[in-house]
Write an enzyme that holds these catalytic residues in place. Structure first.
Site, PDB file in Angstrom:
ATOM      1  N   LYS A  38      23.232  54.287  48.061  1.00 54.12           N
ATOM      2  CA  LYS A  38      22.683  53.846  49.345  1.00 54.12           C
ATOM      3  C   LYS A  38      22.304  52.373  49.298  1.00 54.12           C
ATOM      4  CE  LYS A  38      19.119  55.081  52.636  1.00 54.12           C
ATOM      5  NZ  LYS A  38      19.215  56.003  53.704  1.00 54.12           N
ATOM      6  N   GLY A  43      17.574  50.909  42.981  1.00 51.90           N
ATOM      7  CA  GLY A  43      18.625  50.946  41.961  1.00 51.90           C
ATOM      8  C   GLY A  43      19.921  50.312  42.423  1.00 51.90           C
ATOM      9  N   CYS A  44      20.303  50.586  43.664  1.00 52.69           N
ATOM     10  CA  CYS A  44      21.544  50.031  44.198  1.00 52.69           C
ATOM     11  C   CYS A  44      21.442  48.514  44.359  1.00 52.69           C
ATOM     12  CB  CYS A  44      21.896  50.704  45.522  1.00 52.69           C
ATOM     13  SG  CYS A  44      22.208  52.482  45.318  1.00 52.69           S
ATOM     14  N   SER A  45      20.305  48.040  44.763  1.00 54.18           N
ATOM     15  CA  SER A  45      20.110  46.592  44.898  1.00 54.18           C
ATOM     16  C   SER A  45      20.176  45.920  43.533  1.00 54.18           C
ATOM     17  CB  SER A  45      18.767  46.295  45.573  1.00 54.18           C
ATOM     18  OG  SER A  45      18.753  46.831  46.881  1.00 54.18           O
ATOM     19  N   ALA A  48      23.873  45.915  42.414  1.00 55.84           N
ATOM     20  CA  ALA A  48      24.657  44.958  43.199  1.00 55.84           C
ATOM     21  C   ALA A  48      24.316  43.516  42.819  1.00 55.84           C
ATOM     22  CB  ALA A  48      24.411  45.182  44.695  1.00 55.84           C
TER      23      ALA A  48
END
Length: 155
Positions: A38, A43-45, A48
């Site tokens: 998401k 975590g995704c940030s 990325a």
């Protein structure tokens, strides 16, 4: 789930601007295809941004970074702008590509079961063959591990 030595499943998805992007259009160079659950979550940030920070090292290895999540284009574009992500983010809103890559799975949190993305990265060579797969990715150190795999593949 496709594995090392197999052809990567072909796809066409809208990017963060709504423009269709196919795997075929990315080939001719190595593609680092990372699936994340998401946009704009911690975590995704972090994942990325690690790819963003290491982008010059990927460029030296003639590798393109492409992220895929179930988020729609508007959310992906906001995520890209917020973190100044200089690579393509694709929108798998129907989970078709995640399913083809075997990363749309049942997950569990606080006893609740739901379907979602298993954080996974595929490294695809210039001809469309999978050369590395990173399953159950832990964000810390992940970009470095992918770079190591690219160096090994190039060596």
């Amino acid at each position: 789930m496709p594995d090392i030595g197999q052809r990567a499943p072909e796809f066409t998805l809208a990017d963060q601007s709504g423009t269709p992007v196919s795997l075929a259009s990315l080939l001719g160079r190595t593609v680092v295809l990372f699936f994340y659950p998401k946009a704009d979550t911690s975590g995704c940030s972090a994942e990325a941004c690690a790819f963003r920070d290491d982008l010059p090292l990927y460029t030296e290895r003639d590798a393109a970074i492409v992220g895929i999540s179930p988020d729609p284009p508007k959310k992906q574009l906001k995520f890209q702008d917020k973190y100044e992500l200089p690579y393509t983010l694709l929108c798998d809103t129907e989970h078709e590509v995640a399913t083809a890559y075997g990363v749309w799975v049942e997950k569990s949190m606080y006893g609740r079961k739901y379907m979602g993305i298993a954080r996974t990265t595929f490294v695809i060579d210039s001809a469309g063959v999978i050369i590395s797969v990173f399953r159950d990715v832990k964000v810390t150190g992940h970009s470095a591990a992918v770079l190591d795999a690219l160096t090994g593949a190039a060596g």
